[in-house]
Design a protein around this motif. Structure first.
Motif, short mmCIF file in Angstrom:
data_model
loop_
_atom_site.label_atom_id
_atom_site.label_comp_id
_atom_site.label_asym_id
_atom_site.label_seq_id
_atom_site.Cartn_x
_atom_site.Cartn_y
_atom_site.Cartn_z
N PRO A 15 -9.36 4.97 0.86
CA PRO A 15 -8.95 6.01 -0.10
C PRO A 15 -8.75 5.43 -1.50
O PRO A 15 -7.94 4.52 -1.68
CB PRO A 15 -7.63 6.53 0.48
CG PRO A 15 -7.13 5.43 1.35
CD PRO A 15 -8.30 4.60 1.78
N ILE A 17 -8.65 6.48 -5.90
CA ILE A 17 -8.34 7.59 -6.80
C ILE A 17 -9.61 8.40 -7.11
O ILE A 17 -10.69 7.84 -7.25
CB ILE A 17 -7.68 7.05 -8.10
CG1 ILE A 17 -7.14 8.19 -8.95
CG2 ILE A 17 -8.63 6.16 -8.88
CD1 ILE A 17 -6.19 7.73 -10.04
N GLU A 39 1.49 -1.15 -10.08
CA GLU A 39 0.78 -0.20 -9.22
C GLU A 39 1.25 -0.38 -7.78
O GLU A 39 1.25 -1.50 -7.25
CB GLU A 39 -0.73 -0.44 -9.29
CG GLU A 39 -1.51 0.46 -8.34
CD GLU A 39 -3.01 0.18 -8.39
OE1 GLU A 39 -3.76 1.07 -8.81
OE2 GLU A 39 -3.43 -0.94 -8.00
N GLY A 41 0.20 0.26 -4.20
CA GLY A 41 -1.00 0.61 -3.43
C GLY A 41 -2.27 0.16 -4.13
O GLY A 41 -2.80 0.86 -4.99
N ALA A 43 -5.22 -1.04 -2.51
CA ALA A 43 -6.44 -0.89 -1.70
C ALA A 43 -7.41 -2.02 -2.11
O ALA A 43 -7.01 -3.18 -2.08
CB ALA A 43 -7.03 0.50 -1.84
N TYR A 46 -9.75 -0.93 -6.97
CA TYR A 46 -10.59 -0.06 -7.81
C TYR A 46 -9.83 0.48 -9.03
O TYR A 46 -10.28 0.36 -10.16
CB TYR A 46 -11.17 1.08 -6.96
CG TYR A 46 -11.98 2.08 -7.75
CD1 TYR A 46 -13.20 1.72 -8.31
CD2 TYR A 46 -11.52 3.37 -7.97
CE1 TYR A 46 -13.95 2.63 -9.05
CE2 TYR A 46 -12.26 4.29 -8.70
CZ TYR A 46 -13.47 3.91 -9.24
OH TYR A 46 -14.21 4.81 -9.98
N SER A 47 -8.65 1.07 -8.79
CA SER A 47 -7.92 1.65 -9.92
C SER A 47 -7.38 0.55 -10.84
O SER A 47 -7.41 0.69 -12.07
CB SER A 47 -6.79 2.57 -9.45
OG SER A 47 -6.00 1.94 -8.48
N GLU A 64 -0.01 -4.62 -2.23
CA GLU A 64 -0.78 -4.17 -1.06
C GLU A 64 -0.29 -4.91 0.19
O GLU A 64 -0.14 -6.12 0.16
CB GLU A 64 -2.28 -4.45 -1.29
CG GLU A 64 -3.20 -4.09 -0.16
CD GLU A 64 -3.08 -2.63 0.28
OE1 GLU A 64 -3.25 -1.72 -0.55
OE2 GLU A 64 -2.79 -2.40 1.48
N LYS A 65 -0.09 -4.18 1.26
CA LYS A 65 0.42 -4.83 2.49
C LYS A 65 -0.67 -5.06 3.53
O LYS A 65 -0.47 -5.81 4.49
CB LYS A 65 1.55 -4.01 3.10
CG LYS A 65 1.10 -2.71 3.72
CD LYS A 65 2.24 -2.05 4.47
CE LYS A 65 1.78 -0.73 5.08
NZ LYS A 65 2.82 0.01 5.72
N PRO A 92 4.81 -5.74 1.72
CA PRO A 92 5.19 -4.33 1.69
C PRO A 92 5.88 -4.02 0.37
O PRO A 92 6.63 -4.87 -0.15
CB PRO A 92 6.18 -4.19 2.85
CG PRO A 92 6.04 -5.42 3.66
CD PRO A 92 5.56 -6.50 2.74
N ILE A 93 5.62 -2.86 -0.16
CA ILE A 93 6.24 -2.44 -1.42
C ILE A 93 7.76 -2.59 -1.34
O ILE A 93 8.42 -3.02 -2.29
CB ILE A 93 5.85 -0.98 -1.72
CG1 ILE A 93 4.36 -0.92 -2.07
CG2 ILE A 93 6.70 -0.38 -2.85
CD1 ILE A 93 3.75 0.46 -1.95
N GLU A 94 8.30 -2.25 -0.19
CA GLU A 94 9.75 -2.28 0.03
C GLU A 94 10.32 -3.68 -0.24
O GLU A 94 11.50 -3.81 -0.58
CB GLU A 94 10.08 -1.87 1.48
CG GLU A 94 9.77 -0.42 1.82
CD GLU A 94 8.27 -0.06 1.97
OE1 GLU A 94 7.43 -0.98 1.94
OE2 GLU A 94 7.96 1.13 2.06
N ASP A 108 0.76 5.12 -5.70
CA ASP A 108 -0.43 5.57 -4.96
C ASP A 108 -0.44 4.93 -3.57
O ASP A 108 -1.49 4.49 -3.10
CB ASP A 108 -1.68 5.18 -5.76
CG ASP A 108 -2.93 5.88 -5.25
OD1 ASP A 108 -2.78 6.92 -4.58
OD2 ASP A 108 -4.04 5.39 -5.52
C1 LIG Z 1 -4.57 5.36 -1.75
S1 LIG Z 1 -4.69 3.66 -1.44
C2 LIG Z 1 -4.62 2.95 -3.04
C3 LIG Z 1 -5.82 3.25 -3.85
C4 LIG Z 1 -5.90 2.51 -5.18
N1 LIG Z 1 -4.74 2.74 -5.99
C5 LIG Z 1 -7.13 2.98 -5.93
O1 LIG Z 1 -7.14 4.13 -6.40
O2 LIG Z 1 -8.09 2.21 -6.02
C6 LIG Z 1 -3.09 3.28 -0.80
C7 LIG Z 1 -2.91 1.81 -0.40
O3 LIG Z 1 -1.50 1.60 -0.26
C8 LIG Z 1 -1.30 0.65 0.76
N2 LIG Z 1 0.09 0.85 1.25
C9 LIG Z 1 0.60 1.92 1.90
N3 LIG Z 1 1.91 1.73 2.16
C10 LIG Z 1 2.23 0.53 1.66
C11 LIG Z 1 3.43 -0.23 1.62
N4 LIG Z 1 4.57 0.23 2.15
N5 LIG Z 1 3.41 -1.45 1.04
C12 LIG Z 1 2.26 -1.94 0.48
N6 LIG Z 1 1.09 -1.26 0.49
C13 LIG Z 1 1.07 -0.05 1.06
C14 LIG Z 1 -2.34 1.02 1.81
O4 LIG Z 1 -2.61 -0.08 2.65
C15 LIG Z 1 -3.53 1.45 0.94
O5 LIG Z 1 -4.45 0.38 0.77
#
Ligand SMILES: C[S@@+](CC[C@H](N)C(=O)[O-])C[C@H]1O[C@@H](n2cnc3c(N)ncnc32)[C@H](O)[C@@H]1O
Length: 196
Positions: A15, A17, A39, A41, A43, A46-47, A64-65, A92-94, A108
């Motif tokens: 996924p 943006i 940022e 998330g 992935a 890309y963003s 990113e986790k 993890p973001i947390e 995101d």
């Molecule tokens: C929608 S994608 C990000 C897309 C990216 N921003 C882009 O547009 O190119 C969401 C990402 O957040 C990561 N994610 C979800 N929960 C997370 C967390 N608690 N900690 C770190 N990463 C997390 C997922 O593994 C996923 O790769």
């Protein structure tokens, strides 16, 4: 190059943006002369690559986790020559704690955690900084929640609706919804002299 990253992500159902959301994000960064970005998330980067390409003074921390995503992001960012501008944090973001202040926090990641992320990073926003949240119409599902058959999806969409309501009533922020942009964006800025 960036098109290849996008095409590969789409083929592999990563996924990323949407075009309209990205356009809005980049326009906002340019208009506000944003330099420091967090940022949530990454992935495959890309963003963040798109944001960094706007200006070499832009610095991004992105989190990113997922290990596979993280590795792909690192490769993509290196290939674009942007590793001095973008730092990918593999955790993890947390768990991400910093005293840094950002002009923009682009949210995101896990949609169910948006409220938690807002509280976690509020103190990392510069005085004139903004949060931008993606996926706030969630493919149009927020308008028809009762028709969603899958229980987990329904529960997630309800959390998004709840998040929207809470933000709408939160006196600490001035907010603006962009329902028709990308997958629905929300921009929140701290209210000047706002009541707690
Ligand atoms: C929608 S994608 C990000 C897309 C990216 N921003 C882009 O547009 O190119 C969401 C990402 O957040 C990561 N994610 C979800 N929960 C997370 C967390 N608690 N900690 C770190 N990463 C997390 C997922 O593994 C996923 O790769």
């Amino acid at each position: 190059m960036i098109e290849n990253i996008k095409n590969k992500a789409q083929e592999e159902k990563v996924p990323i943006i949407k075009d309209g959301g990205l356009e809005f994000l980049l326009k906002t960064i340019k208009e506000r002369k944003i330099k420091d970005i967090l940022e949530l998330g990454t992935a495959v980067g890309y963003s963040s690559i798109n944001m960094a390409l706007l200006d070499e003074g832009i610095k991004i921390d992105t989190i990113e986790k997922n290990e596979e995503m993280y590795k792909q992001a690192i490769t993509n960012i290196k290939n674009e020559g942007l590793d001095k501008q973008i730092t990918v944090h593999f955790c993890p973001i947390e768990d991400y704690k910093t005293n840094k202040k950002y002009d923009l926090i682009f949210v995101d990641a896990a949609k169910a955690q948006y409220l938690k992320y807002t509280e976690q990073f509020l103190n990392n926003l510069k005085e004139n900084g903004i949060f931008i949240y993606d996926n706030l119409v969630f493919h149009g599902m927020i308008y028809d929640v009762d028709k969603i058959k899958n229980r987990n999806t329904r529960s997630l969409v309800k959390k998004i609706i709840n998040f929207r309501e809470i933000m709408r009533n939160d006196k600490r922020f001035d907010i603006m919804f962009y329902e028709d942009v990308g997958d629905g964006l929300l921009v929140a800025s701290r209210r000047k002299g706002g009541r707690e």
